[in-house]
Each structure stands twice: as structure tokens, then as C-alpha cells.
Scaffold this active site. Structure first.
Site, PDB file in Angstrom:
ATOM      1  N   LEU A  85       6.487  20.054  -2.984  1.00  0.00           N
ATOM      2  CA  LEU A  85       6.198  21.148  -2.067  1.00  0.00           C
ATOM      3  C   LEU A  85       7.376  22.107  -2.100  1.00  0.00           C
ATOM      4  O   LEU A  85       8.534  21.676  -2.042  1.00  0.00           O
ATOM      5  CB  LEU A  85       6.022  20.626  -0.632  1.00  0.00           C
ATOM      6  CG  LEU A  85       4.656  20.051  -0.245  1.00  0.00           C
ATOM      7  CD1 LEU A  85       4.701  19.551   1.186  1.00  0.00           C
ATOM      8  CD2 LEU A  85       3.566  21.086  -0.398  1.00  0.00           C
ATOM      9  N   ASP A  86       7.111  23.404  -2.186  1.00  0.00           N
ATOM     10  CA  ASP A  86       8.187  24.388  -2.182  1.00  0.00           C
ATOM     11  C   ASP A  86       9.034  24.226  -0.922  1.00  0.00           C
ATOM     12  O   ASP A  86       8.535  23.799   0.126  1.00  0.00           O
ATOM     13  CB  ASP A  86       7.614  25.807  -2.227  1.00  0.00           C
ATOM     14  CG  ASP A  86       6.966  26.119  -3.566  1.00  0.00           C
ATOM     15  OD1 ASP A  86       7.292  25.437  -4.552  1.00  0.00           O
ATOM     16  OD2 ASP A  86       6.129  27.047  -3.622  1.00  0.00           O
ATOM     17  N   PRO A  87      10.320  24.566  -0.991  1.00  0.00           N
ATOM     18  CA  PRO A  87      11.213  24.380   0.168  1.00  0.00           C
ATOM     19  C   PRO A  87      10.684  24.986   1.469  1.00  0.00           C
ATOM     20  O   PRO A  87      10.844  24.397   2.538  1.00  0.00           O
ATOM     21  CB  PRO A  87      12.504  25.055  -0.280  1.00  0.00           C
ATOM     22  CG  PRO A  87      12.502  24.926  -1.762  1.00  0.00           C
ATOM     23  CD  PRO A  87      11.062  25.050  -2.166  1.00  0.00           C
TER      24      PRO A  87
ATOM     25  N   VAL B 271       7.627  25.439   2.368  1.00  0.00           N
ATOM     26  CA  VAL B 271       6.297  24.948   2.723  1.00  0.00           C
ATOM     27  C   VAL B 271       6.441  23.636   3.489  1.00  0.00           C
ATOM     28  O   VAL B 271       7.165  22.736   3.060  1.00  0.00           O
ATOM     29  CB  VAL B 271       5.425  24.731   1.473  1.00  0.00           C
ATOM     30  CG1 VAL B 271       4.065  24.144   1.845  1.00  0.00           C
ATOM     31  CG2 VAL B 271       5.252  26.043   0.712  1.00  0.00           C
TER      32      VAL B 271
END
Length: 301
Positions: free
Chosen positions: A37-39, A41
Site C-alpha cells: 500500500l502506498d505510504p 494510503v
């Protein structure tokens, strides 16, 4: 320790940051996440502990659900609100709900996506975000992804303003870039766009209500046995077909034996279960018709 820990990942941390912290909290090295997961998100991030790390790839490949927000009117380098502004075109008309729903319908089913430059996809042995950070843009391989459902979340009839936004829910298959979906929605409306917020609400059957925060985990391990936090690894395989096997067959499966294909065998990966426990994952043999073989033995004791 063996099992799955459904984590609610906070904004501001990478998936690897979460793994690193959990290794320290749980005092075990065998910890792995199930899909980056992107930072910025937040959301559901199942963490595999011990023997459950063997099934991480199956959780990663399962369907996922997200709630996102699209902002129309400008695009960014990262396709989300944390990137640098690339193109701006203020919305000079009213956007109707009907036209947005038509665009969402057109993005449902099998669609072709090109990964964004700021992504972890490898090209020529190097991740795309490494090229992007050097200011290099290269050709990226497009791929087919599947969107099961894509719907608006809030009730509205018209949108106006320089940079209007709206929220949606998407249920999608492996490899989907929801940031890129936001850009594609903007393209359909005739404007640049970006993802202004994103939360993962489900992964492989795990939902927000199943999850623990890092703070809850830290408090728990100070007073309780951390094993009590973990769910059985079988829950991470709930989306795969199952075959219940006998005691005799179970001994062969534990030893990784190749077997004759049963009459009702299904395509893809099948979980071999014995007394409620998943002991192996089998598939058809690629070269020997009528034979199935193990791709993963989970229990051999």
C-alpha cells in the site's frame, strides 16, 4: 507464531515500515505483508506470520476493495495529491452524475492499464519509481486488469467549480492501479485528474472490522500472548476452491506426492484440506495430463 494478523495500516507508513515494526513487537523474524500500500494510503493490510508467509502470494493475488476520491482539474506526477502538478485545466462546465456513471461503467470488466512511473513495477531489473526519481520516463508494459465493480458512493446530481471531486468504491483484481483509474475517469470527462484520497477496505475477505491498529497490537502484546491476535492461515485461502482428503491421502500430500487428477478437479490452485486444516495447494501438472502436483506444502509434520 503462525497465522494472519489483519493490520489497519495508517497513513504515513510504508508497508515495509509496518513489517519492520511488527517484527520488533512480536519478536519474530518471519513476517511478510500481502501487497504494497502506498505510504499515504490507509487500510486493510493482512500480515503473514511464521508458516502463513507461505500463502502471502495467494492473499496478494486475491480481490481487493477500495474507497477513493477523484479530484478533476489537474494531474500530478504520482497520479495522487502528493505529487507535483503536471497539467491543469479548470473545469468550466457542469459535470453530471449520468456522464460520470457512464464512464465508470465503461471502466468495469477487463480493462488495459499502463502502470504509473511512480510504481514498484520492475522494468529491466529496476523499479519504475527509481527511474521517475531520476527524471527518466520509459516505456511501460501495459497489462489487463479486472474491475468487478466501480460505483459512486455519495448522492449528487451535478458538480461544478474549478476542481470538483467525488468519491467512489471499486472492487478489483490483482495488479489494478486505482490512482490510474482516477486519471482515466478524468480523461473520460475531458480533464486532467488525480486521486485525492484512497483507503483499502477489503483484502482476501479481511475487512476493517477484522483489523487491529499498531497501537492496539502494542498494547495487546504487553499483557497477552500475541499468538491470540492471529487468525488461522486457512482464512487467507478462503477464496480458493477446497478438496477434503482422507488420512491416507493426507500423508502423501504432506510429502509432496504427485497424484491422479480427481474427476471433479477445478482449474487453478486448489487447497487440500485434512480435518479442517489446509495442508497443501495443488495444481494440474503442466506437462503430465491427468496428474496434479503440489505448488506449496503448508504442513508436513
Amino acid at each position: 507464531m503462525n497465522g494472519i494478523l489483519p493490520l489497519w495500516k495508517p497513513r504515513g507508513m510504508t508497508s515495509h515500515d509496518c513489517v519492520f515494526k511488527l517484527r520488533k513487537l512480536l519478536r519474530t523474524k518471519k513476517v511478510g505483508h500481502t501487497g504494497t500500500l502506498d505510504p499515504e494510503v490507509s487500510g486493510v493490510l493482512p500480515i503473514c506470520i511464521g508458516r502463513a508467509t507461505k500463502i502471502a502470494e495467494y492473499i496478494t493475488a486475491s480481490g481487493k476493495s477500495y474507497e477513493g476520491e477523484v479530484t478533476i482539474g489537474y494531474s500530478t506526477t504520482t497520479e495522487d495529491k502528493w505529487g507535483e502538478k503536471v497539467e491543469e485545466k479548470k473545469v468550466d462546465r457542469t459535470i453530471t452524475r449520468t456522464e460520470v456513471e457512464e464512464i465508470l461503467q465503461g471502466l468495469t470488466g477487463d480493462i488495459i492499464q499502463t502502470p504509473p512511473m511512480f510504481s514498484a513495477v520492475k522494468v529491466n531489473g529496476k523499479r519504475l519509481y527509481e527511474y521517475a526519481r531520476q527524471g527518466i520516463e520509459i516505456d511501460r508494459p501495459s497489462r489487463t486488469v479486472h474491475i468487478h465493480r466501480l460505483e459512486l458512493l455519495e448522492e449528487w446530481n451535478e458538480l461544478a467549480g474549478d476542481h470538483p471531486s467525488f468519491t467512489f468504491e471499486v472492487v478489483c483484481g490483482k495488479g489494478t492501479y486505482v490512482r490510474t483509474l482516477a486519471v482515466e475517469i478524468g480523461n473520460g470527462l475531458g480533464y486532467p485528474a488525480h486521486m485525492s484520497a484512497l483507503t483499502r477496505t477489503q483484502s482476501a475477505g479481511f475487512r476493517k472490522e477484522d483489523c487491529f491498529t499498531l497501537e492496539q497490537i502494542q498494547e495487546f502484546v504487553q499483557n497477552e500472548d500475541p499468538q491470540n491476535l492471529l487468525l488461522p492461515l486457512e482464512l487467507g485461502l478462503s477464496h480458493l476452491p477446497k478438496m477434503t482428503i482422507s488420512d491416507t491421502l493426507a500423508e502423501k500430500v504432506k510429502n509432496g506426492a504427485r497424484l491422479e487428477e480427481p474427476e471433479d478437479w477445478q482449474d487453478g490452485s486448489v487447497v487440500m484440506e485434512h480435518k479442517g486444516k489446509a495442508i497443501a495447494i495443488y495444481q494440474r501438472h503442466p506437462d503430465k495430463p491427468g496428474i496434479i502436483k503440489p505448488v506449496k506444502v503448508l504442513f508436513n509434520d
